[in-house]
Every structure is written in C-alpha cells, then in structure tokens.
Design a protein around this motif. Structure first.
Motif, short mmCIF file in Angstrom:
data_model
loop_
_atom_site.label_atom_id
_atom_site.label_comp_id
_atom_site.label_asym_id
_atom_site.label_seq_id
_atom_site.Cartn_x
_atom_site.Cartn_y
_atom_site.Cartn_z
N PHE A 85 -11.43 -2.67 -0.27
CA PHE A 85 -11.34 -1.31 0.25
C PHE A 85 -9.96 -1.10 0.90
O PHE A 85 -9.29 -0.09 0.66
N ALA A 86 -9.54 -2.07 1.70
CA ALA A 86 -8.24 -1.96 2.37
C ALA A 86 -7.10 -1.92 1.35
O ALA A 86 -6.11 -1.20 1.52
N THR A 87 -7.23 -2.68 0.28
CA THR A 87 -6.21 -2.71 -0.79
C THR A 87 -6.07 -1.31 -1.40
O THR A 87 -4.96 -0.80 -1.59
N TRP A 88 -7.21 -0.70 -1.64
CA TRP A 88 -7.20 0.65 -2.21
C TRP A 88 -6.50 1.63 -1.25
O TRP A 88 -5.68 2.46 -1.67
N VAL A 89 -6.80 1.54 0.04
CA VAL A 89 -6.19 2.44 1.03
C VAL A 89 -4.67 2.26 1.02
O VAL A 89 -3.91 3.23 0.98
N LYS A 90 -4.23 1.01 1.01
CA LYS A 90 -2.78 0.73 1.06
C LYS A 90 -2.09 1.25 -0.20
O LYS A 90 -0.99 1.80 -0.14
N MET A 91 -2.75 1.08 -1.35
CA MET A 91 -2.13 1.53 -2.60
C MET A 91 -2.10 3.06 -2.67
O MET A 91 -1.16 3.65 -3.20
N ALA A 92 -3.13 3.70 -2.09
CA ALA A 92 -3.18 5.16 -2.11
C ALA A 92 -2.13 5.76 -1.17
O ALA A 92 -1.54 6.79 -1.47
N ASN A 93 -1.89 5.10 -0.04
CA ASN A 93 -0.91 5.62 0.91
C ASN A 93 -0.17 4.46 1.59
O ASN A 93 -0.55 3.99 2.66
N PRO A 94 0.92 4.00 0.97
CA PRO A 94 1.65 2.83 1.49
C PRO A 94 2.24 3.04 2.88
O PRO A 94 2.63 2.08 3.54
N GLU A 95 2.32 4.30 3.32
CA GLU A 95 2.87 4.57 4.66
C GLU A 95 1.94 4.10 5.78
O GLU A 95 2.35 3.89 6.91
N LEU A 96 0.64 3.97 5.47
CA LEU A 96 -0.33 3.62 6.50
C LEU A 96 -0.24 2.14 6.87
O LEU A 96 0.06 1.29 6.02
#
Ligand SMILES: Cc1ncc(C[n+]2csc(CCOP(=O)(O)OP(=O)(O)O)c2C)c(N)n1
Ligand code: SF4
Ligand SMILES: [Mg+2]
Length: 200
Positions: free
Chosen positions: A68-79
């Motif tokens: 889940f965290a991987t998906w979040v990072k890939m969707a918005n690398p600024e986070l």
C-alpha cells in the motif's frame, strides 16, 4: 481537543506509546508538516499507530502495509511515506513484500515494532521469537531459530537497516530521523517492550 495519549488503547505499560512518540517528534524536528506525510499501518497491536500520528493515514490488512505504501509513493513521490509494521505482520505474513520493498529501494521508511511475539492474538511465537522462549505456541520452548531482519534487508538490497531500542528514547528518535531523511528504502527494527507477553 483530547490529547492522543488519552486515546491509546494498548495494555497498561505498553512501550508502543514511546515508539509513536518518537515518530511524532522525529517528524516535528525535521519540520515535516502533517500534509506532507503518510503513515500506513498493518495489523497487530499497534495498527492504530497511524491514527495517533497527525497527517494522512491508512490502516491496511495484516502484512500488507508495504505494498500500500509503495503505491502511495509511486502515485505521489512528493509525499513522505512511512510504513509501520510488527514482527508477525512484517516478517511473517508480509515477508514477501518486505524482501521486494528492499529490492525496489524506493524512498520510504519502514518501522517495525518488534516485540518478538504475536501480541494482539495473545502471545504466540513470531519469526523473531528467540530460541527456547516459551510462548503459547511453544510451551516447551521455541525450537526454531529466529532470523536476523537487518542482515536479510541488506542481502535483499536495503542499505539503511538499523536496530533501535524503545528504552533509549533519544537514540531511537535520532535513528528514525536518519531513516526518514535517507533517500532510499530504510528499515528501523525497534526492539519493543511488551509487558503482557514478552517474558524473556
Ligand atoms: C490475514 C490475517 N491472518 C491472521 C490475522 C490474525 N492476526 C491479527 S494480529 C496477528 C499477529 C500480530 O502479531 P504482530 O504482527 O507481531 O503484532 P503485535 O500484535 O505483536 O504488535 C494475527 C496473526 C489477521 N488479522 N489477518
Ligand atoms: S500485547 Fe504487548 S504489544 Fe500488545 S498492547 Fe499489550 S503490551 Fe503492548
Ligand atoms: Mg509482535
């Protein structure tokens, strides 16, 4: 507004609280505002950890916070993305995800609350239970040697893999800060006191 400490639902004396506190202080001292951070938790005693830390949060399934965290990072690398896991969660059911996260080496921080047992389900042996420790599932003593998550992480391609001790608050907080600042995948395995079930 009630303090987050009033909402804690762990056993009396659980040291999970200190780890959450160190994570909160680390974000604060690095001036990472709540709108820039995402904390993703799995399932274990501390699954509410993401609720106790200001910012975006997700509570996912047992063993699934890293994908889940991987998906979040890939969707918005600024986070600034942090996954919080537990020894059973991350090194048992989630082991495959852990190894591949090390191999992918994305800029995320992975904190494991390692109490060397399955606390939420009342004290069974986990992948980090020491040899000969008596638990509910090993009443005669654990005969399976635990593995070393730090060595495993390094072998799989993660170059920031450190142990922290929840009883050394300042040191733990500094290691967490270092991990957040590290620009690739970082693991902090926090040795956690579990007064209810860790009796070794
Ligand atoms: C798919 C799935 N299998 C099993 C469970 C039951 N379960 C809940 S928490 C847990 C283990 C918790 O141990 P750990 O991950 O070490 O966290 P702790 O409670 O010790 O902090 C298990 C097996 C579950 N919730 N989901
Ligand atoms: S079982 Fe252990 S880790 Fe879980 S809340 Fe209780 S003391 Fe904390
Ligand atoms: Mg555990």
């Amino acid at each position: 507004m009630r303090s987050w400490l009033n909402n804690i639902q762990w056993c009396p004396g659980c040291w999970d609280t200190l780890i959450i506190w160190a994570i909160k202080k680390a974000f604060e001292e690095l001036s990472i505002e709540s709108h820039r951070r995402v904390v993703v938790s799995g399932i274990g005693c501390s699954w509410k950890a993401s609720q106790y830390i200001d910012g975006y949060a997700a509570e996912t399934l047992h063993g699934r916070s890293l994908p889940f965290a991987t998906w979040v990072k890939m969707a918005n690398p600024e986070l600034i993305v942090m996954a919080v896991w537990w020894d059973g969660d991350g090194y048992g059911i989630g082991m495959g995800h852990f190894i591949h996260a090390c191999r992918r080496d994305l800029d995320m921080t992975y904190i494991v609350f390692d109490n060397e047992n399955y606390g939420l389900t009342t004290g069974q042996a986990s992948p980090t239970t020491p040899i000969w420790a008596k638990t509910k599932t090993t009443p005669e003593g654990n005969v399976t040697a635990p593995f070393n998550p730090i060595e495993l992480a390094k072998t799989a391609g993660c170059w920031f893999a450190k142990v922290a001790d929840c009883k050394k608050f300042v040191e733990m907080k500094e290691i967490i800060k270092e991990a957040i600042e590290y620009k690739w995948f970082s693991l902090v395995n926090v040795m956690q006191v579990c007064p209810s079930f860790k009796r070794w």
